[in-house]
Design an enzyme around this catalytic site. Structure first.
Site, PDB file in Angstrom:
ATOM      1  N   GLU A   1     -10.334   3.524  44.202  1.00 32.60           N
ATOM      2  CA  GLU A   1     -10.436   2.199  43.560  1.00 32.60           C
ATOM      3  C   GLU A   1      -9.333   1.966  42.543  1.00 32.60           C
ATOM      4  OE1 GLU A   1     -13.612  -0.423  40.921  1.00 32.60           O
ATOM      5  OE2 GLU A   1     -13.901   1.721  41.196  1.00 32.60           O
ATOM      6  N   ASP A   2      -8.983   2.980  41.763  1.00 32.29           N
ATOM      7  CA  ASP A   2      -8.124   2.757  40.593  1.00 32.29           C
ATOM      8  C   ASP A   2      -6.729   3.358  40.691  1.00 32.29           C
ATOM      9  OD1 ASP A   2     -10.189   1.414  39.378  1.00 32.29           O
ATOM     10  OD2 ASP A   2     -10.951   3.160  38.320  1.00 32.29           O
TER      11      ASP A   2
END
Length: 723
Positions: free
Chosen positions: A88-89
């Site tokens: 996600e990051d």
């Protein structure tokens, strides 16, 4: 966690081996290389990131992994915790995670990522939809929820570093969703801590008040926990019962909730039994009941405060005896009595299914099936068509404690606290609930709104032809019962509306010498864009959402003379008679540059259509009403309305980029709506003011060129008459 050097690359190096060693301490078959490899990979992926506190971001996944190690979980869950934010990051991909760590871990990471992206604090409809997705994701592998709950707990522990408005959103989401889920999954310690962190954010003054009053009480009475613990130890020892006795102070939110349950937030602390909790852990079930006898002989039992969750466990596997007694100075205290095996399940909940004891996977005979509740929930709420209704019922199923009642044949029925005989009837079968006319509790006739208590025997009295009343929804507390009652009410209301609508249609059509055939009503549905066909038109008519004149005019405008008022005169149209008024048809919204034709209405002017408008087919047998028109010179200097449907990625900044692009082409946006939001893509409808067809075409081309846009098309209401 050891202190590190200033180098980001070596800051956590000592902890990698520590984490692997801790996992190996309870699971000798643990793959240290896998854990250390995931550690190094996540550390490198998050190397340039910082948390709002200023700490390196990697402190977060490491803290989550450490929580799961403390629960003695398997390697896959620990590695997932380390990697849960990488996809996600960071620049990591699921394909890369699969290649390096295997398919099982990649699927777990993907599941946690999907849960993280769900907007559970969004407006109610979206929240309900996303909560349903959460339950479905968790049902595939419960370890996803274990990682997500640990992730949320660490975020709540460090929530003070967030912006105040973000703190409130996350705290409310925790109180509404994650804390109840943790409790429902048997992880009571986690539920209590999540609730207390959220309580600190949502009601700081109330929490401070509880703490101040608690400190005052301790100053007045001293620390009572060691004294009561010693009393219990001595009494059990004298009776020859081997047991471990512990005591603790309840968390502020737990105390606050108990006071509010008694409708007395300013209530008497001295008489509140749940300020202090004591636990007796024995070696056998027999010793649990012997210990109960010792406690009740030594102290006075408080009537109505005894619960035997050993003989009737909660659905999440929780087993324990609860009793409240009057101890020193008439002080009330709650005592829980359980075996060591029960205690382990009560503390770890669903985590017990993936935990290790003495080097092997833990098999506890008291552990409940973690998927059973999700299955029951989805089946019980399958009829909740309204997302908000589903969310309401799901929360009811999560929040409430249970009572255990019996059928006349002795079958146990588990119900939430506060349940009524109607809940009991619907828990057995929907048809029994729908046909219920009365109930007997312990062989005595009682009202249907009676609140059931543990151990009662319930007999449902039913009658053929009986149907549920809408008011019943206010008497029941289970989602299953509420869903069934509301579904029946909706169906009954719809049937009544269809019957009434059919009569309205008969009268309206009779005015113009026509009959409301199924084909005619289906055509109305098609032209008005009503989903559901003829029956839905009749329902809308019966519910006064449509009028009889409206549907007749849709089919026979020339018979009613009720042609809508003109909107948006297309000045500069050539071919009109002197003084003849013209209006743009809303069905096709013609633009300069398109071939156009007019349809005349007696005394009402001319409606201008594009030559390819499907609506013109209704006038093929009336050639006398057709007027040949064309756009005049200079018409393109004005502005005209057009609608575009744009499918775009649900990414930050895409919508703003689209609006800027339209402005750069000297077009004004007059309206914008989101039609079909999805987690990854959504469709918007944007109405813009353009000069002509060429101007619109340039804008469409520019929008289509954006990398985040997958489709753009002009939208028209081809079957709708102008209004």
């Amino acid at each position: 966690m050891p202190d590190g050097s200033s180098s980001a690359g070596t800051l956590f190096a000592p902890a990698a081996a520590e984490l692997a060693a801790l996992a190996r301490s309870y699971n000798p078959n643990s793959n240290a290389a896998l854990i250390e490899g995931a550690y190094a990979y996540a550390q490198a992926a998050h190397a340039d990131q910082r948390r709002r506190s200023g700490e390196p971001y990697f402190t977060h996944p490491l803290a989550v992994a450490e929580m799961l190690v403390e629960q003695r979980l398997d390697d896959a869950t620990i590695v997932t915790a380390l990697l849960h934010d990488t996809v996600e990051d960071t620049g990591s991909t699921l394909m890369e995670v699969t290649r390096l760590f295997g398919k099982e871990i990649a699927e777990l990471v993907n599941g946690v990522t999907k849960l993280t992206n769900l907007e559970l604090s969004s407006k109610e409809t979206k929240q309900a939809e996303n909560f349903h997705k959460l339950l479905m994701a968790v049902a595939k592998d419960m370890r996803v929820l274990l990682v997500k709950l640990a992730d949320r707990l660490h975020n709540m522990r460090t929530i003070r570093h967030m912006r105040p408005e973000k703190q409130i959103v996350k705290a409310q989401e925790t109180m509404d969703i994650y804390a109840p889920l943790a409790g429902r999954m048997g992880m009571q310690w986690m539920r209590e801590e999540l609730e207390d962190h959220a309580f600190r954010v949502l009601q700081p003054e109330a929490r401070s008040s509880i703490i101040r009053r608690f400190i005052t009480l301790k100053n007045e009475t001293g620390d009572v926990i060691p004294r009561i613990t010693d009393d219990l130890d001595r009494a059990l020892f004298d009776a020859g019962i081997a047991a471990e006795v512990t005591g603790r102070e309840k968390r502020p939110y737990s105390i606050w909730r108990k006071l509010n349950d008694k409708n007395d937030p300013e209530g008497d602390f001295h008489r509140l039994s749940d300020i202090f909790g004591f636990r007796i852990v024995t070696t056998s079930v027999e010793d649990c009941y012997r210990a109960l006898g010792v406690v009740h002989r030594r102290w006075n039992a408080v009537p109505g405060r005894f619960k035997d969750y050993i003989s009737q466990p909660k659905s999440n596997g929780y087993r324990s005896i609860h009793t409240t007694v009057s101890g020193r100075s008439a002080r009330r205290v709650e005592i829980q009595i359980r075996t060591q095996q029960m205690h382990e399940v009560n503390e770890t909940g669903i985590a017990a299914h993936w935990s290790y004891r003495d080097g092997v996977r833990f098999e506890n005979p008291f552990a409940a099936d973690p998927l059973a509740w999700l299955k029951d929930l989805s089946e019980g709420l399958s009829g909740a068509v309204d997302p908000a209704e589903f969310l309401e019922h799901a929360k009811l199923e999560m929040f409430q404690d249970q009572v255990f009642c019996f059928t006349p044949k002795g079958k146990v029925v588990k119900l939430p606290r506060g349940a009524t005989p109607l809940d009991f009837a619907y828990a057995i079968h929907t048809n029994l609930g729908n046909s219920c006319v009365g109930a007997k509790v312990d062989n005595r006739r009682v009202p249907l709104f009676t609140r059931l208590r543990n151990g009662q025997s319930v007999t449902i009295i039913s009658a053929p032809g009986q149907t549920p009343q809408a008011s019943w929804a206010e008497l029941v507390v289970t989602g299953r019962a509420k869903t069934a009652i509301r579904r029946h009410a909706r169906e009954a209301e719809r049937e009544a509306q269809v019957r009434l609508g059919r009569e309205f249609a008969r009268v309206a059509f009779a005015k113009v010498g026509k009959k409301p055939t199924d084909k005619a009503l289906a055509t109305v549905a098609e032209r008005l864009g009503v989903e559901g066909g003829a029956d839905e038109v009749l329902r809308a008519l019966g519910a006064t959402e449509l009028s009889g004149d409206q549907i007749v005019t849709t089919l026979y405008p020339e018979l009613t003379g009720d042609v809508p008022e003109p909107q948006g005169r297309p000045d500069g149209v050539i071919g009109l008679d002197p003084g003849q008024a013209a209006r743009a048809a809303l069905c096709c919204e013609p633009l300069p540059g398109e071939r156009i034709v007019g349809i005349s209405y007696r005394g009402r002017g001319v409606e201008v259509h594009s030559i390819d408008c499907p609506r013109l087919g209704a006038f093929e047998d009336q050639p006398e009403r057709w007027i040949d028109l064309k756009w005049g010179i200079g018409e393109s200097l004005g502005t005209h309305s057009a609608r575009l449907a744009v499918t775009m990625a649900n990414d930050a900044g895409v919508l703003g980029r689209l609006c800027s692009l339209i402005g750069e082409h000297n077009a004004n946006i007059s309206d914008i709506r989101i039609l079909d939001p999805k987690p990854d893509f959504y469709v918007i409808e944007v109405r813009i003011e353009v000069r002509d067809l060429q101007h619109l075409s340039r804008i469409e081309t520019a929008i289509q060129a954006d990398s985040a846009v997958t489709d753009v098309m002009r939208k028209r209401n081809s079957e709708t008459a102008a209004a």
